[in-house]
Structures are given as structure tokens and as C-alpha cells.
Design an enzyme around this catalytic site. Structure first.
Site, PDB file in Angstrom:
ATOM      1  N   GLU A 167       0.818  -1.210   0.000  1.00  0.00           N
ATOM      2  CA  GLU A 167       0.000   0.000   0.000  1.00  0.00           C
ATOM      3  C   GLU A 167       0.854   1.264   0.000  1.00  0.00           C
ATOM      4  OE1 GLU A 167      -3.801  -1.928  -0.058  1.00  0.00           O
ATOM      5  OE2 GLU A 167      -3.056   0.065  -0.583  1.00  0.00           O
ATOM      6  N   ASP A 193      -4.193 -10.154  -8.516  1.00  0.00           N
ATOM      7  CA  ASP A 193      -4.515  -9.242  -9.617  1.00  0.00           C
ATOM      8  C   ASP A 193      -3.354  -8.451 -10.220  1.00  0.00           C
ATOM      9  OD1 ASP A 193      -4.332  -7.821  -7.247  1.00  0.00           O
ATOM     10  OD2 ASP A 193      -6.323  -6.934  -7.361  1.00  0.00           O
ATOM     11  N   GLU A 213     -18.914  -6.202  -4.414  1.00  0.00           N
ATOM     12  CA  GLU A 213     -17.519  -6.587  -4.213  1.00  0.00           C
ATOM     13  C   GLU A 213     -17.194  -7.908  -4.902  1.00  0.00           C
ATOM     14  OE1 GLU A 213     -13.600  -6.096  -2.456  1.00  0.00           O
ATOM     15  OE2 GLU A 213     -15.258  -4.788  -3.103  1.00  0.00           O
ATOM     16  N   GLU A 242     -12.090  -0.444 -10.709  1.00  0.00           N
ATOM     17  CA  GLU A 242     -11.638  -1.407 -11.721  1.00  0.00           C
ATOM     18  C   GLU A 242     -12.533  -1.465 -12.954  1.00  0.00           C
ATOM     19  OE1 GLU A 242      -9.733  -2.062  -7.995  1.00  0.00           O
ATOM     20  OE2 GLU A 242     -11.884  -2.135  -8.442  1.00  0.00           O
ATOM     21  N   THR A 260      -0.888   0.390 -10.334  1.00  0.00           N
ATOM     22  CA  THR A 260      -2.171  -0.193  -9.952  1.00  0.00           C
ATOM     23  C   THR A 260      -3.007   0.736  -9.072  1.00  0.00           C
ATOM     24  OG1 THR A 260      -3.188  -2.289  -9.278  1.00  0.00           O
ATOM     25  CG2 THR A 260      -1.453  -1.382  -7.843  1.00  0.00           C
TER      26      THR A 260
END
Length: 633
Positions: free
Chosen positions: A259, A393, A502, A527, A613
């Protein structure tokens, strides 16, 4: 006999001293010299004495700071504090004013270089705590920002559309609406939570959380490039000023490697590449160095959590009882770390991620698939759960983007991506009875017929990589990207709020819907609109802008509150129950991708930029001299 008794006949020294006195004087003098030179060379902190008594060595300007750059060849000549903080001269140092600034910088460095034990200890403790400003903290590593910008093939902010055309007028109005949403989200954050990590719009206060190790201002760092892109100059200046004056790195908590990398380092890097402001580059490099202890493992595969105070690391407790690193986490460092090396000259960042690639190339992959959990100690997979959604991902995303960011020279990344995509298509790809294409999750050969919201980025990823596939596969991948994106749109269209859950399932006659309340929430995720943006740029099919506008309308209706935007707990209820959190990625990703969807293709052109990302743009490594940049930057 007589001569020895009478003093007048005793031979004297040139200084008028008798021999015994001369002997005592020389003995005292030699002891004094020994004491001085012992202090000069043997005491731990005698740099001031050395400068007084010894002739200065010929050295490069600013060598004091070079010695503080980890991994720099000159660092071996001097002691350096831990977690060094490299920086580079401000752009345009070739002109007279810049040279004057450089001279001032050298004087400051000589004046403030730590010389005593307490001062050196302070540097060691607070390394990375306060970024040096350009005029204060440059090092003799040169990144030519002007040359970098000249190699871009398009203006950063693109070209203006013909505003006299009616269709463009509609698109412009839609874009301006998204810009207004960004302004509202930022101003609400500024009013109620400035400096905190996130805004809580219902309670009108800020939230810090625990995954950033004590770092603050996550929303600010995540918003920088979006504010710049939307030409919100006043708001961008507010964010920049906060970074300069209040973004401190002398924190001591436990932080998520992933993160901090994608949000903070990604945000700072993109802000530097967009503006050339030194503060962003310096802060990014210092923060990157604070993450390096995460890689202290037998394999070099980093653990997920790093302690900023002790430099220790650990894996997440929920990751196979704390024994595993997560594929999406250690696999999503490559873009940022290569740019940290590019901007610092410190090869350690690139070496760390290249070692990860090396480990992954060697390890056996079941059916060509990459499981989500890997032991950083043994280098073996801990189980065979494979997902293109959460936990896996962005690993796949970073493979194709590494190829693109290298100006299509990183062949290893390209090969790994297409090999992985073939395995995914063979073992995870399914078509529902209703004709919806989706990517299931794989658990040791058994499929979970569900797809997470996080996996909906894959439509955009596959579209992005279609051009460089084998010629006979290109059209197939473009169609596959469109079908997956359509499925993700269906997960939105089949809810009461027109926002997606979700996770959504394909079983028992139900398709593209969540089957339990715990998966029915929407937390402002990006996304789906990310894939809309990529598919729009590839096809210019108006359906993607139509779908994107549906999202804008739903966000306004169900997520906008009096004091910001909030996620909702059930997308199948038309009466929203807000979760009281304006996620940082809403400003970094969701609104940015929507804005780009309604912008010209050369705004942050995909020829020049890849997005990490967290949607932070990082430049492609154009190395030729034929590129052009013109117009408004």
C-alpha cells in the site's frame, strides 16, 4: 674536575638549556605531539580537527551527500547513516540561475554535514524524516527533466478538441462534471480531514488507519496527479504545500509494503514526472529506502509488513498463519522500484525487483499458474489458490506494463505475461449459461465460479496487451477483453443502484450478482471504469462512455453526501447505507479514469505513460531522439 663543578664551563644547548633540561623538554614535547595526533586520528568524531590540520582532499562537489547514498561507489569511502536519503539537482541546472542555486546548495551541505556523535546519531534516527528542498539537498546525480519531457511523444495534458462541435460539447460537459466531483471530494477532505489519511464524510472527520505505519496524508499524495491532470491549480498547490511542509517520514509504525508503494511512492513519482518539483522526487526516494528492510529474507521475496522503527519485517498473520508473502503484493513493485533507481542512481531498488522476477522464473508453476501465497523463506508455493482478483490481480498487470514501460524491451516480462494469460484462459476462463464470460478462481483444480470486483481490471489489461500478442491471437484478445468488460458491466446493471458488488457469482441460475450481504457492498472501487477507459481508447465504441456516465450518475445519486463521497453497504438497496469512508483511491483512480474516459486519447497518452495499480502515471522509457513534445504540457 673543576669544570664539572663550575656551571660557567658546562656546555649549553642552542636554546640556553643544559642537557638534562633539554632532555626533559623534548620528552614533554614528544608526549604532547603523541597526544594531539592520537586525538586527531583515533577519536571517533574528529572531523573538525582534521579539517584544521590536514589539507582537504580533492573531491567532487557535494561528496558529503554522495557518501550518504546507499549503494553509491563513493559511499565505501566514508561512513554513512542508515536509510540514506538521496536527491538530485533540480531540473534545468545548466542555466546561470540554477548554477547559482547549486553553489548555494554546496555551501549549505558543507555547513550542515553532521560532525559529532550526537549529530550523526540524530541523522541515523531521523533518516527520511524531512525532505531537503531543491536548493538545500541535491546530490551529484543528474536526472535531466527537460530531456525527459522532450522525449514524450504527446503533450502531457493532450490537445484541445474542437469546441465548436456539438458532440464534443456534450463530452466536455461530462468531463467538467467529473472535475466538479473531484473538487467536491477534495474540498470536503480539506475542510474536515486535511492531513489525515482519509475523510469520513458522515461524521465529518479524518481517519488514519494502521496500514501506513504512521504516515499521514494518503489522500493528498494519492490526489496529486489527478488534481494536476484536471488543471485544478489552486487545489494542486494546496496539496504540494502540504507535502513540502507537513509530510514527515520520521514515523515508527508497521506499514504495508504494497500500500505504501502503490499509493505514496507511486503518487510522489507521478507528481515529479508531471511537474519536475524536486520535493516529490526526494520524498519518494527516502520513503523507498524505508521499505527496503522488507526484502531481508532468505529468498529476497519481501514480506508484506515492514516496521519503520526497528527495520524488522513480518508477513500478514492471515497469510497462511503468517508464513507467506502475497503474489499481488510482492509482484506489484516492479514499476515503482525501477523508477526509484532511475531517479536516484541507486541500483538497489532495481536489484530487489529483478531478484523477485528471478525467483518466479525458477519456481515450478502448477499448470503454468501462479498461486497467491509464496514462502519468503523457502521460495515455495504454500498452497494452490489462484485468483486474477484479490491476492493475485496486479501481479499480472505489472508484467504487461513492465514490457510497455521498458519501451518494449523487457522481453522476459512479456513472455511471463502471455504464458500466464494462456494458463488463465485454459484453466480459469468460463462462459456462463447466459453467455457471460468470466474468470473464476482456482483452488487446486476446483473452481469457484465467482469474480471479484478487483478482477474487473482484467478487461482493460487484456485490451492493453492485445497489440503485442502473436498476430493470430490479437483479435481474440480484443474480443476477450470486451466480453469480460461486458460481464463486469452486467454486475452493475443488475443492481438497484447501478453500482457493482464486491464479488458476484455464476451458479444456481443466478449470474453476475452477489449471493450474500457480505459481498454486496461497493467502496468506490475503480476497476470497472478502468476497463471502460482502456476499451474506449482501443475501440472508440460509444458504449463505454455510456456505461461510464451511468457510473457517474449512480455515484452522484447514491454515494455523494453532504461532506464528500462514501461507499455503500448494499448495492441492491435503493436506500443507501453509507460506510462513512471516502477512499483515497476514489480520488486517485475512479475519478481519474472517468475523466480520461471523456478526454482525448493524447491526454496521458498510452504511448508515453503506463498507470501503476493505483492509477498513478509513470513514463515509458523512450530512449530515442526522434520523439516529440509540443503544445501545452
Amino acid at each position: 674536575m673543576l669544570m664539572r663543578k663550575v656551571p660557567v664551563f658546562v656546555p649549553a644547548s642552542p636554546w640556553g638549556l643544559r642537557l638534562p633540561q633539554k632532555f626533559l623538554f623534548l620528552l614533554f614535547l614528544s608526549g604532547l605531539i603523541t597526544l594531539c595526533f592520537g586525538a586527531l586520528f583515533l577519536l571517533p568524531n574528529s572531523s573538525r580537527l582534521k579539517r584544521l590540520f590536514l589539507a582537504p582532499r580533492t573531491q567532487q562537489p557535494g561528496l558529503e551527500v554522495v557518501a550518504e547514498v546507499a549503494g553509491h561507489p563513493l559511499a565505501r569511502e566514508q561512513e554513512s547513516p542508515p536509510n540514506p536519503a538521496p536527491a538530485v539537482p533540480a531540473p534545468g541546472e545548466g542555466d546561470a540561475s540554477s548554477q547559482a542555486s547549486t553553489r548555494r546548495r554546496k555551501v549549505w551541505l558543507r555547513r550542515t554535514h553532521p560532525t559529532g556523535t550526537r549529530e550523526m546519531a540524530t541523522v541515523a534516527r531521523s533518516s527520511g524524516s524531512t525532505a531537503l528542498r531543491p536548493q538545500e539537498g541535491g546530490i551529484p546525480f543528474s536526472f535531466d527533466f527537460n530531456a525527459f519531457r522532450s522525449r514524450l511523444r504527446h503533450p502531457v495534458l493532450g490537445t484541445r478538441a474542437d469546441e465548436s462541435k456539438e458532440p464534443q460539447s456534450l463530452v466536455r460537459a461530462q468531463r467538467e462534471k467529473i472535475k466538479e466531483m473531484m473538487q467536491f471530494a477534495w474540498r470536503s477532505y480539506k475542510l474536515y480531514a486535511m492531513g489525515k489519511n482519509e475523510l469520513r464524510p458522515l461524521t465529518k472527520d479524518g481517519y488514519e488507519g494502521s496500514m501506513f505505519g504512521g504516515l499521514s496524508g494518503a489522500t493528498i499524495i494519492d490526489s496529486l496527479d489527478t488534481l494536476y491532470l484536471m488543471e485544478l491549480q489552486e487545489e494542486f498547490q494546496e496539496a504540494k504545500t502540504w507535502v513540502e511542509e507537513n509530510f514527515h517520514l520520521n514515523v515508527s509504525g508497521e506499514a504495508s509494503l504494497f500500500e505504501v508503494n502503490i499509493r505514496y511512492i507511486g503518487g510522489l513519482l507521478s507528481a515529479f514526472y508531471l511537474t519536475g518539483e524536486e520535493v516529490f522526487r526526494v520524498k519518494a526516494i527516502k520513503l523507498g529506502e524505508k521499505l527496503l528492510p522488507a526484502f531481508n529474507t532468505p529468498t529476497g521475496i519481501p514480506k508484506g509488513v515492514v516496521n519503520f522503527k526497528s527495520g524488522s519485517n513480518r508477513s500478514w498473520g492471515w497469510a497462511m498463519a503468517g508464513s507467506s508473502s502475497i503474489l499481488a503484493e510482492f509482484g506489484s513493485l516492479h514499476l515503482e522500484f525501477l523508477h526509484l533507481t532511475e531517479l536516484s542512481g541507486n541500483q538497489v531498488f532495481a536489484e530487489k525487483v529483478r531478484n523477485i522476477r528471478k525467483v518466479l522464473r525458477k519456481i515450478n508453476k502448477p499448470f503454468g499458474l501462479y498461486p497467491n501465497f509464496l514462502s519468503p523463506v523457502s521460495g515455495n508455493w504454500m498452497q494452490h489458490h489462484v485468483s486474477v482478483g484479490g491476492l493475485g490481480d496486479s501481479f499480472y498487470e505489472y508484467l504487461i506494463k513492465s514490457w510497455l514501460m521498458s519501451a518494449k524491451t523487457d522481453v522476459e516480462a512479456k513472455d511471463m505475461y502471455y504464458e500466464a494469460l494462456e494458463a488463465i484462459e485454459t484453466y480459469l476462463l468460463n462462459v456462463s449459461p447466459g453467455g457471460l464470460t468470466y474468470i473464476a478462481e482456482w483452488r487446486g483444480g476446483i473452481l469457484d465460479h465467482k469474480m471479484g470486483h478487483l478482477a474487473c481490471f482484467s478487461g482493460g489489461m487484456i485490451a492493453l496487451g492485445a497489440e503485442d500478442a502473436k498476430e493470430e491471437k490479437r483479435a481474440h484478445y480484443r474480443e476477450l477483453a470486451a466480453q469480460i468488460t461486458k460481464t463486469c458491466h452486467e454486475s452493475y446493471a443488475r443492481s438497484d443502484t447501478k453500482l457493482g458488488p464486491e464479488a458476484f457469482w455464476f451458479n444456481s441460475g443466478r449470474e453476475a450478482v452477489a449471493t450474500q450481504l457480505s459481498e454486496s457492498y461497493y467502496i468506490l472501487r475503480p476497476e470497472v471504469v478502468e476497463s471502460y477507459m482502456y476499451l474506449w481508447r482501443q475501440t472508440h465504441d460509444p458504449v463505454y462512455r455510456e456505461w461510464g456516465w451511468e457510473v457517474v450518475t449512480a455515484l452522484e445519486k447514491y454515494c455523494r453526501t453532504e461532506a464528500g463521497f462514501s461507499g455503500i453497504q448494499d448495492v441492491y438497496s435503493s436506500i443507501p447505507n453509507h460506510d462513512n469512508k471516502q477512499q483515497t483511491f476514489f480520488l486517485a483512480e475512479t475519478l481519474k479514469y472517468l475523466y480520461l474516459l471523456f478526454s482525448e486519447d493524447d491526454m496521458l497518452s498510452l504511448e508515453d505513460w503506463v498507470f501503476n495499480t493505483e492509477a498513478h502515471p509513470l513514463p515509458v522509457n523512450h530512449s530515442d531522439g526522434s520523439s516529440r513534445a509540443g503544445g501545452r504540457l
